[in-house]
Design an enzyme around this catalytic site. Structure first.
Site, PDB file in Angstrom:
ATOM      1  CB  ILE A 189      17.579   2.117  -5.491  1.00 42.06           C
ATOM      2  CG1 ILE A 189      16.386   2.201  -6.549  1.00 42.06           C
ATOM      3  CG2 ILE A 189      18.641   2.862  -5.870  1.00 42.06           C
ATOM      4  CD1 ILE A 189      15.571   3.657  -6.122  1.00 42.06           C
ATOM      5  CG  HIS A 200      27.001  -0.639   0.731  1.00 44.81           C
ATOM      6  ND1 HIS A 200      26.224  -0.143  -0.502  1.00 44.81           N
ATOM      7  CD2 HIS A 200      27.573   0.516   0.948  1.00 44.81           C
ATOM      8  CE1 HIS A 200      26.335   1.266  -0.733  1.00 44.81           C
ATOM      9  NE2 HIS A 200      26.965   1.663   0.258  1.00 44.81           N
ATOM     10  CG  ASN A 256      31.149   3.647  -0.188  1.00 43.73           C
ATOM     11  OD1 ASN A 256      32.208   3.006  -0.127  1.00 43.73           O
ATOM     12  ND2 ASN A 256      30.046   3.368  -0.998  1.00 43.73           N
ATOM     13  CG  HIS A 277      24.587   4.001   3.539  1.00 41.20           C
ATOM     14  ND1 HIS A 277      24.734   5.430   3.744  1.00 41.20           N
ATOM     15  CD2 HIS A 277      25.103   3.294   2.431  1.00 41.20           C
ATOM     16  CE1 HIS A 277      25.270   5.588   2.383  1.00 41.20           C
ATOM     17  NE2 HIS A 277      25.545   4.512   1.894  1.00 41.20           N
ATOM     18  N   GLY A 327      33.128   8.167  -2.277  1.00 41.74           N
ATOM     19  CA  GLY A 327      31.849   8.129  -3.214  1.00 41.74           C
ATOM     20  C   GLY A 327      30.661   7.971  -2.412  1.00 41.74           C
ATOM     21  CD  GLN A 328      28.764   9.042   3.381  1.00 42.10           C
ATOM     22  OE1 GLN A 328      29.755   9.531   3.588  1.00 42.10           O
ATOM     23  NE2 GLN A 328      27.593   9.225   4.137  1.00 42.10           N
TER      24      GLN A 328
HETATM   25  P1  DGP Z   1      26.929   5.165  -1.114  1.00 41.56           P
HETATM   26  O1  DGP Z   1      27.763   5.368  -2.234  1.00 41.56           O
HETATM   27  O2  DGP Z   1      27.722   4.362  -0.139  1.00 41.56           O
HETATM   28  O3  DGP Z   1      26.340   6.526  -0.352  1.00 41.56           O
HETATM   29  O4  DGP Z   1      25.595   4.342  -1.388  1.00 41.56           O
HETATM   30  C1  DGP Z   1      24.577   4.763  -1.314  1.00 41.56           C
HETATM   31  C2  DGP Z   1      23.434   3.688  -2.003  1.00 41.56           C
HETATM   32  O5  DGP Z   1      22.078   4.159  -1.696  1.00 41.56           O
HETATM   33  C3  DGP Z   1      23.653   3.392  -3.403  1.00 41.56           C
HETATM   34  O6  DGP Z   1      24.250   1.977  -3.651  1.00 41.56           O
HETATM   35  C4  DGP Z   1      22.197   3.593  -4.001  1.00 41.56           C
HETATM   36  C5  DGP Z   1      21.341   3.486  -2.553  1.00 41.56           C
HETATM   37  N1  DGP Z   1      20.231   4.368  -2.799  1.00 41.56           N
HETATM   38  C6  DGP Z   1      20.084   5.704  -3.134  1.00 41.56           C
HETATM   39  N2  DGP Z   1      18.956   6.079  -3.171  1.00 41.56           N
HETATM   40  C7  DGP Z   1      18.051   5.132  -2.833  1.00 41.56           C
HETATM   41  C8  DGP Z   1      16.714   5.009  -2.585  1.00 41.56           C
HETATM   42  O7  DGP Z   1      15.776   5.677  -2.815  1.00 41.56           O
HETATM   43  N3  DGP Z   1      16.215   3.686  -2.449  1.00 41.56           N
HETATM   44  C9  DGP Z   1      17.138   2.582  -2.191  1.00 41.56           C
HETATM   45  N4  DGP Z   1      16.688   1.480  -2.060  1.00 41.56           N
HETATM   46  N5  DGP Z   1      18.335   2.666  -2.318  1.00 41.56           N
HETATM   47  C10 DGP Z   1      18.850   4.019  -2.504  1.00 41.56           C
END
Ligand code: DGP
Length: 114
Positions: free
Chosen positions: A33, A102, A87, A100, A93-94
């Site tokens: 997102i 990236h 992460n 997940h 910064g998780q």
């Molecule tokens: P991390 O920092 O590794 O926990 O990354 C979490 C990622 O998840 C961050 O890059 C933004 C993404 N993200 C958070 N909420 C949502 C969502 O509701 N939809 C989508 N598509 N991505 C999301």
């Protein structure tokens, strides 16, 4: 085991909208997102696992990386190059506690990783 409150479990169940990139029996991939590069896709296991510290399953972690490679191919960055990032915890910064991966690319990435 799915978690009722987890946003990524909701995405897998279709309760929250996402732009799907890839899906198989065990994994789901969708656009981040808040993309940090032209290509920024997340690959998640369908099962609720809070993070990489929660699992020692070599098959799951191996398949997660292979799904990341597949996504890189689908996004057309497998030849130009890409970064796979997980992460884990506070210092990294998780922010979402559902494992997940990236997949980041589509442009020249900052060589500094921390
Ligand atoms: P991390 O920092 O590794 O926990 O990354 C979490 C990622 O998840 C961050 O890059 C933004 C993404 N993200 C958070 N909420 C949502 C969502 O509701 N939809 C989508 N598509 N991505 C999301």
């Amino acid at each position: 085991m799915a978690s009722a409150e987890c946003i990524f479990c909701k995405i897998v169940r279709g309760e929250l909208e996402s732009t799907k990139v890839y899906e198989d029996e065990d994994f789901f991939a969708f656009e981040d997102i808040n993309p940090q590069a032209r290509v920024h896709t997340l690959v998640i296991p369908k099962a609720h696992i809070t993070g990489i510290e929660e699992t020692d399953d070599p098959a799951l972690l191996g398949k997660l990386l292979l799904a990341g490679k597949k996504v890189a191919q689908l996004k057309g960055v497998d030849r130009s190059g890409y970064r796979l990032v997980i992460n884990s915890g506070k210092d990294a910064g998780q922010t979402v506690f559902h494992l997940h991966l990236h997949v980041i690319g589509g442009e020249l990435l900052n060589p500094r990783m921390a």
